[in-house]
Design a protein around this motif. Structure first.
Motif, PDB file in Angstrom:
ATOM      1  N   CYS A 104      25.772  11.702   1.623  1.00 41.97           N
ATOM      2  CA  CYS A 104      26.169  10.526   2.403  1.00 41.97           C
ATOM      3  C   CYS A 104      25.764   9.218   1.745  1.00 41.97           C
ATOM      4  CB  CYS A 104      25.601  10.596   3.820  1.00 41.97           C
ATOM      5  SG  CYS A 104      23.812  10.584   3.914  1.00 41.97           S
ATOM      6  N   ASN A 105      24.964   9.263   0.677  1.00 40.77           N
ATOM      7  CA  ASN A 105      24.568   8.025   0.001  1.00 40.77           C
ATOM      8  C   ASN A 105      24.177   8.334  -1.443  1.00 40.77           C
ATOM      9  OD1 ASN A 105      21.772   8.932   0.015  1.00 40.77           O
ATOM     10  ND2 ASN A 105      21.687   8.281   2.158  1.00 40.77           N
ATOM     11  N   LEU A 106      23.831   7.293  -2.182  1.00 42.31           N
ATOM     12  CA  LEU A 106      23.507   7.461  -3.602  1.00 42.31           C
ATOM     13  C   LEU A 106      22.278   8.327  -3.816  1.00 42.31           C
ATOM     14  CD1 LEU A 106      24.167   3.946  -5.190  1.00 42.31           C
ATOM     15  CD2 LEU A 106      25.556   6.019  -5.380  1.00 42.31           C
ATOM     16  N   GLU A 166      31.967   1.500   3.195  1.00 41.82           N
ATOM     17  CA  GLU A 166      31.191   0.887   2.116  1.00 41.82           C
ATOM     18  C   GLU A 166      30.331   1.924   1.405  1.00 41.82           C
ATOM     19  OE1 GLU A 166      31.610  -2.121   0.833  1.00 41.82           O
ATOM     20  OE2 GLU A 166      33.262  -2.198   2.286  1.00 41.82           O
ATOM     21  N   ASP A 167      29.769   2.876   2.157  1.00 39.81           N
ATOM     22  CA  ASP A 167      28.993   3.947   1.530  1.00 39.81           C
ATOM     23  C   ASP A 167      29.873   4.744   0.564  1.00 39.81           C
ATOM     24  OD1 ASP A 167      26.611   3.318   2.797  1.00 39.81           O
ATOM     25  OD2 ASP A 167      26.982   4.680   4.476  1.00 39.81           O
ATOM     26  N   TRP A 168      31.102   5.070   1.009  1.00 47.51           N
ATOM     27  CA  TRP A 168      32.007   5.807   0.131  1.00 47.51           C
ATOM     28  C   TRP A 168      32.327   5.009  -1.127  1.00 47.51           C
ATOM     29  CZ3 TRP A 168      33.884   9.597  -2.282  1.00 47.51           C
ATOM     30  CH2 TRP A 168      35.075   9.482  -3.000  1.00 47.51           C
ATOM     31  N   LYS A 169      32.632   3.733  -0.976  1.00 45.86           N
ATOM     32  CA  LYS A 169      32.970   2.917  -2.132  1.00 45.86           C
ATOM     33  C   LYS A 169      31.813   2.857  -3.126  1.00 45.86           C
ATOM     34  CE  LYS A 169      36.369  -0.126   0.116  1.00 45.86           C
ATOM     35  NZ  LYS A 169      36.647  -1.514   0.557  1.00 45.86           N
ATOM     36  N   THR A 170      30.600   2.763  -2.623  1.00 48.32           N
ATOM     37  CA  THR A 170      29.423   2.715  -3.501  1.00 48.32           C
ATOM     38  C   THR A 170      29.277   4.011  -4.277  1.00 48.32           C
ATOM     39  OG1 THR A 170      28.281   1.189  -2.013  1.00 48.32           O
ATOM     40  CG2 THR A 170      26.928   2.413  -3.574  1.00 48.32           C
ATOM     41  N   ILE A 171      29.444   5.138  -3.588  1.00 48.47           N
ATOM     42  CA  ILE A 171      29.354   6.437  -4.265  1.00 48.47           C
ATOM     43  C   ILE A 171      30.459   6.573  -5.302  1.00 48.47           C
ATOM     44  CG2 ILE A 171      29.551   8.928  -3.938  1.00 48.47           C
ATOM     45  CD1 ILE A 171      28.316   8.526  -1.147  1.00 48.47           C
TER      46      ILE A 171
END
Length: 260
Positions: free
Chosen positions: A112-114, A138-143
């Motif tokens: 779910c996060n980096l 936003e979490d998906w885009k960051t990953i």
């Protein structure tokens, strides 16, 4: 295992992969079966697998058997303990990576996060990010921006529709190259894939590789998924039951290769 550098295997226009699935829980291989003992898609209720290939504690032998039947360059591993938030099977996954050099492991561990992703990076595996565990767009885009080609996005559906950010289904610019259509309610049911969902995704895919998971019961199901334009299908139950065998998969691969 060396880090994955992108899509491996046959890249011909008509290429199609039957990707075997290995579900891990409490250090053993488990399996979803719809019925009195395990409702489909309820991971906490999965039970040790009954398979002709090996005992449930011998994940390596089961994995080798599945890869031999399917000729697949890829093995999908779902760490149910990690997905359920009660530990993980990292050491077992590491042992599988060591025992299966050259196989691209797709690991689904409830990312779910980096930080979640970074923990698993030493395996050199491809990370499967389930929409149901992504807390925000936003979490998906960051990953995605950090891991790029080493990702597969699993679009997870239940009776109410997509679990997770709805934009992940409507905005294909958010997709990585590989996407799984995961019908959670069909897992272990052998009721057939969701072809309506597949047709919609393939129509809009624009070069993305679409895989189907959930409900595959027979060779006819696999062939229909291939004919509908998918890049592959994830299978477990039909392989263990013998409903789909090596000869059928070999024939399908040869037929599609001859069309390329």
């Amino acid at each position: 295992m060396a880090p994955s550098t992108g899509i491996i295997g046959d890249q011909s226009p008509n290429a199609f992969d039957v990707v075997p699935v290995l579900d891990l829980k409490d250090g053993t291989v488990v399996h979803a079966r719809a019925g009195k003992q395990a409702r489909a898609g309820k991971r906490a209720e999965y039970r040790p697998i009954a398979t002709p290939f090996a005992p449930p504690h011998d994940a390596q032998a089961i994995a080798r058997a599945l890869l031999g039947i399917t000729f697949s360059p890829t093995l999908y591993i779902a760490d149910l303990d990690a997905i359920l938030g009660r530990g993980n099977n990292y050491e077992l996954c590491q042992a599988l990576a060591d025992a299966l050099p050259g196989v691209d492991l797709w690991i689904d561990a409830g990312f779910c996060n980096l930080d979640d992703c970074a923990f698993w990076l030493p395996l050199g595996a491809t990370l499967v990010i389930g929409s149901e565990t992504v807390q925000s767009l936003e979490d998906w885009k960051t990953i995605r921006d950090n891991f790029g080609a080493n990702l597969v996005l699993s679009l997870d559906f239940d009776e109410q529709g997509l679990r997770g950010p709805k934009e992940l289904m409507s905005d294909l610019d958010l997709w990585p190259q590989r996407v799984i259509l995961m019908s959670l309610g069909r897992v272990g049911t052998e009721t057939g894939p969701d072809f309506d969902l597949l047709r919609t995704a393939v129509t809009n895919a624009r070069g993305h590789h679409v895989y189907v998971a959930g409900g595959v019961a027979s060779y006819d199901d696999i062939r229909a998924v291939a004919d509908a334009g998918a890049r592959g299908v994830l299978v477990a139950t039909a392989l263990h039951s013998g409903a789909v065998g090596q000869n059928e998969i070999a024939a399908l691969r040869g037929e599609r290769r001859s069309q390329s």
